[in-house]
Write a protein that holds these residues in place. Structure first.
Motif, PDB file in Angstrom:
ATOM      1  N   ASP A   1      -1.578   1.916  13.932  1.00 17.59           N
ATOM      2  CA  ASP A   1      -2.736   2.738  14.290  1.00 17.59           C
ATOM      3  C   ASP A   1      -2.315   3.557  15.522  1.00 17.59           C
ATOM      4  O   ASP A   1      -1.803   2.991  16.499  1.00 17.59           O
ATOM      5  CB  ASP A   1      -3.905   1.802  14.634  1.00 17.59           C
TER       6      ASP A   1
ATOM      7  N   GLY B   1      -6.549   8.347   3.798  1.00 23.40           N
ATOM      8  CA  GLY B   1      -7.257   7.831   2.625  1.00 23.40           C
ATOM      9  C   GLY B   1      -8.760   8.043   2.770  1.00 23.40           C
ATOM     10  O   GLY B   1      -9.266   8.276   3.867  1.00 23.40           O
TER      11      GLY B   1
ATOM     12  N   GLY C   1       0.842  -1.202   0.000  1.00 22.01           N
ATOM     13  CA  GLY C   1       0.000   0.000   0.000  1.00 22.01           C
ATOM     14  C   GLY C   1       0.874   1.247   0.000  1.00 22.01           C
ATOM     15  O   GLY C   1       0.552   2.243   0.647  1.00 22.01           O
TER      16      GLY C   1
ATOM     17  N   THR D   1       1.446   3.539  -2.095  1.00 18.92           N
ATOM     18  CA  THR D   1       0.966   4.774  -2.732  1.00 18.92           C
ATOM     19  C   THR D   1      -0.092   5.497  -1.907  1.00 18.92           C
ATOM     20  O   THR D   1      -0.590   6.533  -2.319  1.00 18.92           O
ATOM     21  CB  THR D   1       0.380   4.447  -4.127  1.00 18.92           C
ATOM     22  N   GLY D   2      -0.439   4.948  -0.749  1.00 16.85           N
ATOM     23  CA  GLY D   2      -1.489   5.536   0.079  1.00 16.85           C
ATOM     24  C   GLY D   2      -0.956   6.512   1.117  1.00 16.85           C
ATOM     25  O   GLY D   2       0.241   6.839   1.127  1.00 16.85           O
ATOM     26  N   SER D   3      -1.851   6.952   1.975  1.00 14.21           N
ATOM     27  CA  SER D   3      -1.485   7.932   3.003  1.00 14.21           C
ATOM     28  C   SER D   3      -0.437   7.346   3.972  1.00 14.21           C
ATOM     29  O   SER D   3       0.635   7.939   4.172  1.00 14.21           O
ATOM     30  CB  SER D   3      -2.766   8.361   3.739  1.00 14.21           C
ATOM     31  N   VAL D   4      -0.705   6.181   4.529  1.00 16.02           N
ATOM     32  CA  VAL D   4       0.278   5.574   5.453  1.00 16.02           C
ATOM     33  C   VAL D   4       1.518   5.141   4.673  1.00 16.02           C
ATOM     34  O   VAL D   4       2.658   5.360   5.117  1.00 16.02           O
ATOM     35  CB  VAL D   4      -0.336   4.363   6.207  1.00 16.02           C
TER      36      VAL D   4
ATOM     37  N   ALA E   1      -0.765  -1.388   9.826  1.00 20.23           N
ATOM     38  CA  ALA E   1      -1.683  -0.239   9.819  1.00 20.23           C
ATOM     39  C   ALA E   1      -3.093  -0.713   9.507  1.00 20.23           C
ATOM     40  O   ALA E   1      -4.067  -0.156  10.004  1.00 20.23           O
ATOM     41  CB  ALA E   1      -1.240   0.785   8.774  1.00 20.23           C
TER      42      ALA E   1
ATOM     43  N   LYS F   1      -6.174  -2.109   9.938  1.00 19.33           N
ATOM     44  CA  LYS F   1      -6.918  -2.627  11.093  1.00 19.33           C
ATOM     45  C   LYS F   1      -7.996  -3.615  10.684  1.00 19.33           C
ATOM     46  O   LYS F   1      -8.390  -4.485  11.453  1.00 19.33           O
ATOM     47  CB  LYS F   1      -7.504  -1.473  11.910  1.00 19.33           C
ATOM     48  N   GLU F   2      -8.500  -3.479   9.424  1.00 20.08           N
ATOM     49  CA  GLU F   2      -9.596  -4.359   8.991  1.00 20.08           C
ATOM     50  C   GLU F   2      -9.174  -5.826   9.042  1.00 20.08           C
ATOM     51  O   GLU F   2     -10.007  -6.710   9.279  1.00 20.08           O
ATOM     52  CB  GLU F   2     -10.047  -4.001   7.563  1.00 20.08           C
TER      53      GLU F   2
ATOM     54  N   HIS G   1      -2.575  -0.583  -5.641  1.00 15.90           N
ATOM     55  CA  HIS G   1      -3.756  -1.225  -6.225  1.00 15.90           C
ATOM     56  C   HIS G   1      -3.794  -0.903  -7.727  1.00 15.90           C
ATOM     57  O   HIS G   1      -3.586  -1.774  -8.550  1.00 15.90           O
ATOM     58  CB  HIS G   1      -5.003  -0.718  -5.507  1.00 15.90           C
ATOM     59  N   SER G   2      -3.976   0.375  -8.070  1.00 14.09           N
ATOM     60  CA  SER G   2      -4.060   0.728  -9.492  1.00 14.09           C
ATOM     61  C   SER G   2      -3.215   1.941  -9.854  1.00 14.09           C
ATOM     62  O   SER G   2      -3.086   2.282 -11.020  1.00 14.09           O
ATOM     63  CB  SER G   2      -5.528   0.991  -9.862  1.00 14.09           C
ATOM     64  N   ASN G   3      -2.641   2.600  -8.886  1.00 20.66           N
ATOM     65  CA  ASN G   3      -1.863   3.812  -9.162  1.00 20.66           C
ATOM     66  C   ASN G   3      -0.459   3.453  -9.669  1.00 20.66           C
ATOM     67  O   ASN G   3       0.546   3.582  -8.970  1.00 20.66           O
ATOM     68  CB  ASN G   3      -1.792   4.670  -7.892  1.00 20.66           C
TER      69      ASN G   3
ATOM     70  N   THR H   1      -2.407  -1.542   3.174  1.00 23.55           N
ATOM     71  CA  THR H   1      -3.454  -1.556   2.157  1.00 23.55           C
ATOM     72  C   THR H   1      -4.764  -1.278   2.875  1.00 23.55           C
ATOM     73  O   THR H   1      -4.828  -1.266   4.114  1.00 23.55           O
ATOM     74  CB  THR H   1      -3.543  -2.914   1.441  1.00 23.55           C
TER      75      THR H   1
END
Ligand code: NDP
Ligand code: MG
Length: 389
Positions: free
Chosen positions: A147, A203, A8, A10-13, A120, A122-123, A36-38, A98
């Motif tokens: 987190d 995100g 992950g 490319t994301g915020s974290v 990060a 949590k899900e 994912h797609s970036n 992610t």
């Protein structure tokens, strides 16, 4: 040198994790990156860090991406790239950032390795619960939480000489952007308003989760599993300044807390450097400039998602996975303008009311509950008049 697989990236974290790595070039390096797609940002990151491996879970043009990667960087496309990155020989640590259920397979895979796990996502722990915990036990592994609340609790727990001293966990919550919005105005909230968080730049999905308080509900479940606290010993308190990152109360009434400016890089860095503390470049806490801190009870009627998360944790089995899947669908529908803000808890409540009881779920049961809940809710939505709930 700790070689890190950033899932992950490319994301915020993920991008903040790369900032932490940049700050300590002699200490950390990048072994793998996934997005994912970036593809654009991922390719740019690959040229900067020259990792052994990059993964794209939803690549549009695999050949074009492959041609633009530096030599020596392998490309893996599709969902399996997360699990491959989690077990990569060239990595000493896996940072899972992610979004959503996608974090569970790489978390389970990384537990079977001896790599450091910085989590990060949590899900994955919300859905995986007891399965994650028993795998950790079986492989003698541990999770370093990213987190911020759980990093705070982890840091407070480290200060305890008596493991049995913990009596209560208090998770702080900013309250989200609609803390002061009258309940009757919530139905008209737009996706644009919901993703504008007052304290953290995150995100889109977690920003909506923060606005509904589902994020805090997930964190209650996460705290239950990570710190072994019973559900009734985990409280939530609204703290709009986000300076006290969370607290633990001890048997004797003492309370320990971790404080600091709201900046995810501290928690990301500590998950990677523990037990060592490194300079972070993060702004120092100035209590006099702050002058006051505020605390209040969560508005549970206005934000039913928090109560739904407690309910799912109490129900156990696959219910937290159903809670998560229904939330992912509802947030997706909301962000695409297909349901309203207040339909989010309604959708989740409906899915939970139909969920089967599975007392001791296996990983397969959890994956199935996730898939069935998603399919059911998307089909139901598509069948509704005008596609509206
Ligand atoms: P973002 O949406 O900013 O980034 C998500 C990352 O995961 C991107 O790299 C994205 O790739 C990738 N991704 C998205 N969907 C999938 C998928 N289905 N499979 C694999 N990869 C995917 O999220 P955040 O960084 O904000 O949050 C990441 C996780 O960390 C979440 O679980 C969140 O709850 C948790 N967290 C975040 C905090 C924060 O401050 N942001 C704080 C605490 C926890 P692409 O860019 O290509 O879409
Ligand atoms: Mg948090």
């Amino acid at each position: 040198m700790i070689r890190i697989a950033v899932l992950g990236s490319t994301g915020s974290v993920g991008t903040q994790a790369l900032e932490v790595i940049d700050r300590h070039p002699g200490k950390f390096s990048v072994a793998a990156l996934t997005a994912h797609s970036n593809a654009e940002l991922l390719i740019g990151q690959a040229h900067k860090y020259r990792p052994a491996f990059v993964g794209l879970t939803a690549a549009k043009d695999e050949k074009a991406v492959r041609e633009r990667l530096p030599s020596g960087t392998a490309l893996c496309v599709g969902e399996d790239c997360l699990v491959e990155a989690a077990a990569l020989e060239e990595a000493d640590a896996v940072l899972i950032a992610t979004v959503g259920f996608s974090g569970l397979p790489p978390l389970m895979r990384s537990i079977q390795t001896d790599k450091r796990i910085a989590l990060a996502n949590k899900e994955s722990i919300v859905c995986g619960g007891s399965v994650v915990m028993s795998a950790l036990k079986e492989y003698g592994q541990r999770i370093y939480p990213i987190d911020s609340e759980h990093s705070a609790i982890f840091q407070c727990m480290e200060a305890l000489s008596d493991e049995k001293a913990l009596s209560r966990i208090v998770l702080t919550a900013s309250g989200g952007p609609f803390r002061n919005t009258p309940a009757e105005q919530l139905h008209g909230i737009t996706p644009g308003q919901a993703v504008r968080h007052p304290r953290w730049n995150m995100g889109k999905k977690i920003s909506v989760d923060s606005a509904t308080l589902m994020n805090k509900g997930f964190e209650v479940i996460e705290a239950h599993w990570l710190f072994g606290a019973p559900v009734d010993a985990i409280d939530v308190v609204i703290h709009p300044e986000s300076i006290v990152h969370s607290l633990i109360e001890l048997k004797d009434g003492s309370v320990l807390a971790q404080l600091g400016m709201p900046d995810m890089r501290v928690a990301i860095q500590y998950a990677l450097s523990h037990p060592e503390r490194l300079e972070s470049g993060v702004a120092r806490l100035d209590l006099i400039a702050l002058a006051s801190l505020h605390f209040e009870a969560p508005q549970e009627e206005k934000f039913p998602c928090l109560g739904l998360a407690y309910e799912a944790l109490r129900a156990g089995g696959v219910m937290p996975a159903v809670l998560n899947a229904a939330n992912e669908v509802a947030v997706d529908l909301f962000l695409n303008g297909r349901i309203g803000f207040t339909d989010i808890p309604r959708t989740i409540e409906y899915a939970m009311s139909r969920a089967p009881g599975v007392p001791l779920p296996s990983l397969d049961d959890i994956c199935q509950a996730d898939a069935v809940t998603r399919a059911f809710l998307y089909n139901r939505h598509a069948a509704a008049p005008g596609g509206k709930e």
